[in-house]
Design a protein around this motif. Structure first.
Motif, PDB file in Angstrom:
ATOM      1  N   GLY A   1       0.858  -1.290   0.070  1.00 37.88           N
ATOM      2  CA  GLY A   1      -0.025   0.013  -0.028  1.00 37.88           C
ATOM      3  C   GLY A   1       0.778   1.189  -0.016  1.00 37.88           C
ATOM      4  O   GLY A   1       2.014   1.218   0.574  1.00 37.88           O
ATOM      5  N   THR A   2       0.373   2.348  -0.551  1.00 37.88           N
ATOM      6  CA  THR A   2       0.708   3.612  -0.484  1.00 37.88           C
ATOM      7  C   THR A   2       0.177   4.810   0.170  1.00 37.88           C
ATOM      8  O   THR A   2      -1.112   4.411   0.460  1.00 37.88           O
ATOM      9  N   ALA A   3       0.403   5.847   0.351  1.00 33.05           N
ATOM     10  CA  ALA A   3      -0.409   6.901   0.777  1.00 33.05           C
ATOM     11  C   ALA A   3      -1.662   7.247  -0.109  1.00 33.05           C
ATOM     12  O   ALA A   3      -2.769   7.358   0.684  1.00 33.05           O
ATOM     13  N   GLU A   4      -1.708   7.297  -1.343  1.00 36.03           N
ATOM     14  CA  GLU A   4      -2.700   7.301  -2.244  1.00 36.03           C
ATOM     15  C   GLU A   4      -3.677   6.227  -2.288  1.00 36.03           C
ATOM     16  O   GLU A   4      -4.764   6.121  -2.512  1.00 36.03           O
ATOM     17  N   CYS A   5      -3.049   4.839  -2.332  1.00 35.65           N
ATOM     18  CA  CYS A   5      -3.798   3.550  -2.253  1.00 35.65           C
ATOM     19  C   CYS A   5      -3.236   2.595  -1.306  1.00 35.65           C
ATOM     20  O   CYS A   5      -2.400   1.695  -1.556  1.00 35.65           O
ATOM     21  N   PRO A   6      -3.706   2.914   0.116  1.00 35.09           N
ATOM     22  CA  PRO A   6      -3.099   2.246   1.182  1.00 35.09           C
ATOM     23  C   PRO A   6      -3.810   0.504   1.088  1.00 35.09           C
ATOM     24  O   PRO A   6      -4.626   0.423   0.345  1.00 35.09           O
ATOM     25  N   ARG A   7      -3.288  -0.112   1.936  1.00 37.80           N
ATOM     26  CA  ARG A   7      -3.475  -1.404   2.154  1.00 37.80           C
ATOM     27  C   ARG A   7      -4.594  -1.678   3.015  1.00 37.80           C
ATOM     28  O   ARG A   7      -4.312  -1.284   4.205  1.00 37.80           O
ATOM     29  N   LEU A   8      -5.606  -2.337   2.902  1.00 30.41           N
ATOM     30  CA  LEU A   8      -6.730  -2.531   3.976  1.00 30.41           C
ATOM     31  C   LEU A   8      -6.345  -3.972   4.409  1.00 30.41           C
ATOM     32  O   LEU A   8      -6.646  -4.946   3.735  1.00 30.41           O
TER      33      LEU A   8
ATOM     34  N   LYS B   1      -9.470  11.627   2.936  1.00 26.32           N
ATOM     35  CA  LYS B   1      -9.650  11.699   1.360  1.00 26.32           C
ATOM     36  C   LYS B   1      -8.872  10.522   0.798  1.00 26.32           C
ATOM     37  O   LYS B   1      -8.255  10.446  -0.411  1.00 26.32           O
ATOM     38  N   ILE B   2      -9.099   9.273   0.998  1.00 25.60           N
ATOM     39  CA  ILE B   2      -8.842   8.006   0.584  1.00 25.60           C
ATOM     40  C   ILE B   2     -10.089   7.348  -0.150  1.00 25.60           C
ATOM     41  O   ILE B   2     -11.087   7.147   0.460  1.00 25.60           O
ATOM     42  N   THR B   3     -10.043   7.108  -1.363  1.00 27.60           N
ATOM     43  CA  THR B   3     -11.195   6.579  -2.043  1.00 27.60           C
ATOM     44  C   THR B   3     -10.609   5.038  -2.592  1.00 27.60           C
ATOM     45  O   THR B   3     -11.668   4.144  -2.646  1.00 27.60           O
ATOM     46  N   THR B   4      -9.253   4.576  -2.717  1.00 24.65           N
ATOM     47  CA  THR B   4      -9.080   3.442  -3.489  1.00 24.65           C
ATOM     48  C   THR B   4      -7.982   2.660  -2.496  1.00 24.65           C
ATOM     49  O   THR B   4      -7.064   3.337  -2.018  1.00 24.65           O
ATOM     50  N   VAL B   5      -8.379   1.520  -2.276  1.00 31.16           N
ATOM     51  CA  VAL B   5      -7.529   0.592  -1.532  1.00 31.16           C
ATOM     52  C   VAL B   5      -7.219  -0.726  -2.048  1.00 31.16           C
ATOM     53  O   VAL B   5      -7.503  -0.913  -3.008  1.00 31.16           O
ATOM     54  N   VAL B   6      -5.964  -1.369  -1.401  1.00 33.27           N
ATOM     55  CA  VAL B   6      -5.578  -2.704  -1.982  1.00 33.27           C
ATOM     56  C   VAL B   6      -6.222  -3.643  -0.807  1.00 33.27           C
ATOM     57  O   VAL B   6      -5.795  -3.368   0.237  1.00 33.27           O
TER      58      VAL B   6
ATOM     59  N   GLN C   1      -7.494  -2.156   9.296  1.00 40.53           N
ATOM     60  CA  GLN C   1      -6.400  -0.998   9.057  1.00 40.53           C
ATOM     61  C   GLN C   1      -6.340  -0.716   7.794  1.00 40.53           C
ATOM     62  O   GLN C   1      -6.449  -1.427   6.793  1.00 40.53           O
ATOM     63  N   LEU C   2      -6.202   0.773   7.536  1.00 43.84           N
ATOM     64  CA  LEU C   2      -5.730   1.032   6.201  1.00 43.84           C
ATOM     65  C   LEU C   2      -4.078   1.705   6.358  1.00 43.84           C
ATOM     66  O   LEU C   2      -4.014   2.641   7.633  1.00 43.84           O
ATOM     67  N   ILE C   3      -3.145   0.988   5.847  1.00 42.63           N
ATOM     68  CA  ILE C   3      -1.751   0.936   6.212  1.00 42.63           C
ATOM     69  C   ILE C   3      -1.018   1.472   4.840  1.00 42.63           C
ATOM     70  O   ILE C   3      -1.295   1.152   3.652  1.00 42.63           O
ATOM     71  N   ASP C   4      -0.155   2.683   5.139  1.00 47.18           N
ATOM     72  CA  ASP C   4       0.675   3.148   4.081  1.00 47.18           C
ATOM     73  C   ASP C   4       2.085   2.318   4.326  1.00 47.18           C
ATOM     74  O   ASP C   4       2.687   2.655   5.507  1.00 47.18           O
ATOM     75  N   ASP C   5       2.451   1.237   3.523  1.00 46.69           N
ATOM     76  CA  ASP C   5       3.633   0.439   3.552  1.00 46.69           C
ATOM     77  C   ASP C   5       4.749   1.281   3.413  1.00 46.69           C
ATOM     78  O   ASP C   5       6.152   0.887   3.939  1.00 46.69           O
TER      79      ASP C   5
END
Length: 116
Positions: free
Chosen positions: A23-30, A85-90, A42-46
């Motif tokens: 995951g990144t800041a724009e597309c974090p890992r759920l 302001k997160i809309t897309t996740v992995v 959790q939403l994680i910025d790896d």
């Protein structure tokens, strides 16, 4: 002994999944964790190794089923994501099968507006 083998198998699967999912800041890992009693997400910025948002069903009442509580956790997490302001996740199922409570959490997050 049997639970130890099941846990080791889940951890092995999670490592395999994590080798492919990041995951990144724009597309974090759920990331999802399911215990026998509760459900955590959790939403994680790896990249920065930071948790951006989290939700669990610890504060919810025990009068509704675990699957319904998991769906509520997904909705809560999606609301937290919208605030950030997160809309897309992995999606990272954490080595758990994509059925039951894990699937309900994912459906709840999708219903509340997360894309994955």
């Amino acid at each position: 002994m049997k639970t130890n083998i099941k846990t080791e198998k889940r951890v092995r699967l999670h490592k395999k999944i994590r080798s492919r999912v990041s995951g990144t800041a724009e597309c974090p890992r759920l990331c999802v964790f399911r215990s026998n009693r509760y459900m955590y997400a959790q939403l994680i910025d790896d990249v920065k190794q930071v948790t951006l948002a989290s939700a669990s069903d610890i504060s919810l009442s025990d009068k509704i089923t675990k699957v319904e509580r998991a769906k509520v956790v997904g909705k809560k997490l999606a609301e937290e994501a919208k605030k950030n302001k997160i809309t897309t996740v992995v999606f990272d199922r954490g080595g758990f099968s994509y059925r039951g409570r894990v699937q309900a959490l994912a459906d709840g997050a999708r219903d509340a507006g997360l894309n994955f």
